[in-house]
Design a protein around this motif. Sequence first.
Motif, PDB file in Angstrom:
ATOM      1  N   THR A   8       0.815  -1.218   0.000  1.00 13.98           N
ATOM      2  CA  THR A   8       0.000   0.000   0.000  1.00 13.98           C
ATOM      3  C   THR A   8       0.845   1.264   0.000  1.00 13.98           C
ATOM      4  O   THR A   8       0.347   2.330  -0.351  1.00 13.98           O
ATOM      5  CB  THR A   8      -0.944   0.029   1.216  1.00 13.98           C
ATOM      6  OG1 THR A   8      -0.168  -0.028   2.414  1.00 13.98           O
ATOM      7  CG2 THR A   8      -1.918  -1.138   1.164  1.00 13.98           C
ATOM      8  N   ALA A   9       2.123   1.164   0.414  1.00 16.08           N
ATOM      9  CA  ALA A   9       2.984   2.344   0.441  1.00 16.08           C
ATOM     10  C   ALA A   9       4.434   1.901   0.603  1.00 16.08           C
ATOM     11  O   ALA A   9       4.716   0.781   1.020  1.00 16.08           O
ATOM     12  CB  ALA A   9       2.600   3.275   1.582  1.00 16.08           C
ATOM     13  N   TYR A  24      -1.182  -4.257   3.999  1.00 15.98           N
ATOM     14  CA  TYR A  24      -2.356  -4.081   4.848  1.00 15.98           C
ATOM     15  C   TYR A  24      -2.102  -4.473   6.301  1.00 15.98           C
ATOM     16  O   TYR A  24      -2.741  -3.950   7.200  1.00 15.98           O
ATOM     17  CB  TYR A  24      -3.533  -4.899   4.328  1.00 15.98           C
ATOM     18  CG  TYR A  24      -4.094  -4.401   3.034  1.00 15.98           C
ATOM     19  CD1 TYR A  24      -4.421  -3.063   2.848  1.00 15.98           C
ATOM     20  CD2 TYR A  24      -4.304  -5.272   1.972  1.00 15.98           C
ATOM     21  CE1 TYR A  24      -4.934  -2.603   1.654  1.00 15.98           C
ATOM     22  CE2 TYR A  24      -4.829  -4.823   0.774  1.00 15.98           C
ATOM     23  CZ  TYR A  24      -5.133  -3.492   0.624  1.00 15.98           C
ATOM     24  OH  TYR A  24      -5.643  -3.048  -0.563  1.00 15.98           O
ATOM     25  N   GLN A  52      -7.433   0.434   7.847  1.00 16.38           N
ATOM     26  CA  GLN A  52      -6.834   0.495   6.521  1.00 16.38           C
ATOM     27  C   GLN A  52      -5.628   1.429   6.540  1.00 16.38           C
ATOM     28  O   GLN A  52      -5.758   2.643   6.515  1.00 16.38           O
ATOM     29  CB  GLN A  52      -7.868   0.975   5.509  1.00 16.38           C
ATOM     30  CG  GLN A  52      -7.444   0.748   4.098  1.00 16.38           C
ATOM     31  CD  GLN A  52      -8.614   0.910   3.139  1.00 16.38           C
ATOM     32  OE1 GLN A  52      -9.762   0.994   3.547  1.00 16.38           O
ATOM     33  NE2 GLN A  52      -8.292   0.959   1.870  1.00 16.38           N
ATOM     34  N   GLU A  54      -2.363   3.073   4.888  1.00 17.86           N
ATOM     35  CA  GLU A  54      -2.020   3.362   3.499  1.00 17.86           C
ATOM     36  C   GLU A  54      -0.851   4.305   3.317  1.00 17.86           C
ATOM     37  O   GLU A  54      -0.555   4.696   2.191  1.00 17.86           O
ATOM     38  CB  GLU A  54      -3.251   3.927   2.781  1.00 17.86           C
ATOM     39  CG  GLU A  54      -4.367   2.920   2.697  1.00 17.86           C
ATOM     40  CD  GLU A  54      -5.520   3.415   1.863  1.00 17.86           C
ATOM     41  OE1 GLU A  54      -5.544   4.590   1.502  1.00 17.86           O
ATOM     42  OE2 GLU A  54      -6.408   2.596   1.563  1.00 17.86           O
ATOM     43  N   SER A  55      -0.170   4.713   4.398  1.00 24.12           N
ATOM     44  CA  SER A  55       0.969   5.602   4.206  1.00 24.12           C
ATOM     45  C   SER A  55       2.065   5.275   5.206  1.00 24.12           C
ATOM     46  O   SER A  55       1.801   4.813   6.316  1.00 24.12           O
ATOM     47  CB  SER A  55       0.547   7.073   4.342  1.00 24.12           C
ATOM     48  OG  SER A  55       0.073   7.330   5.640  1.00 24.12           O
ATOM     49  N   GLU A  67      -3.325   5.688   8.913  1.00 21.91           N
ATOM     50  CA  GLU A  67      -4.543   5.011   8.494  1.00 21.91           C
ATOM     51  C   GLU A  67      -5.366   5.942   7.613  1.00 21.91           C
ATOM     52  O   GLU A  67      -5.231   7.166   7.688  1.00 21.91           O
ATOM     53  CB  GLU A  67      -5.403   4.646   9.706  1.00 21.91           C
ATOM     54  CG  GLU A  67      -4.913   3.466  10.472  1.00 21.91           C
ATOM     55  CD  GLU A  67      -5.890   3.115  11.591  1.00 21.91           C
ATOM     56  OE1 GLU A  67      -6.283   1.943  11.629  1.00 21.91           O
ATOM     57  OE2 GLU A  67      -6.244   3.978  12.398  1.00 21.91           O
ATOM     58  N   GLU A  68      -6.239   5.367   6.836  1.00 20.36           N
ATOM     59  CA  GLU A  68      -7.142   6.154   6.004  1.00 20.36           C
ATOM     60  C   GLU A  68      -8.015   7.076   6.858  1.00 20.36           C
ATOM     61  O   GLU A  68      -8.423   8.151   6.429  1.00 20.36           O
ATOM     62  CB  GLU A  68      -8.023   5.214   5.180  1.00 20.36           C
ATOM     63  CG  GLU A  68      -8.891   5.922   4.179  1.00 20.36           C
ATOM     64  CD  GLU A  68      -9.697   4.951   3.345  1.00 20.36           C
ATOM     65  OE1 GLU A  68     -10.488   4.181   3.931  1.00 20.36           O
ATOM     66  OE2 GLU A  68      -9.533   4.958   2.122  1.00 20.36           O
TER      67      GLU A  68
END
Length: 87
Positions: A8-9, A24, A52, A54-55, A67-68
Amino acid sequence: MDTENYVTAADISTDGQHLAILTYNQIFIVDFSDRNLSKSKYKTAYLDGVDQIESITFHENKLVIGEETGHLYEVIVDQLVEVNHKK
């Protein structure tokens, strides 16, 4: 290196020696000094209890993970466990 999930990143440390890869549910820190991922040593940790994510970015001796939802977490790089693998 088996990530088990989608990446994801990712981020490279400011000195260019380490590559952080986020999935994840897992973080990988790869010794990127020789630029050969197939033979590089790496450390890993599973992320439990997060939504979630993502960074990821390096900050001093830590990783900041987002997280998102906007929640941020810090992981101290030296506390990750080195993985023994065949070269």
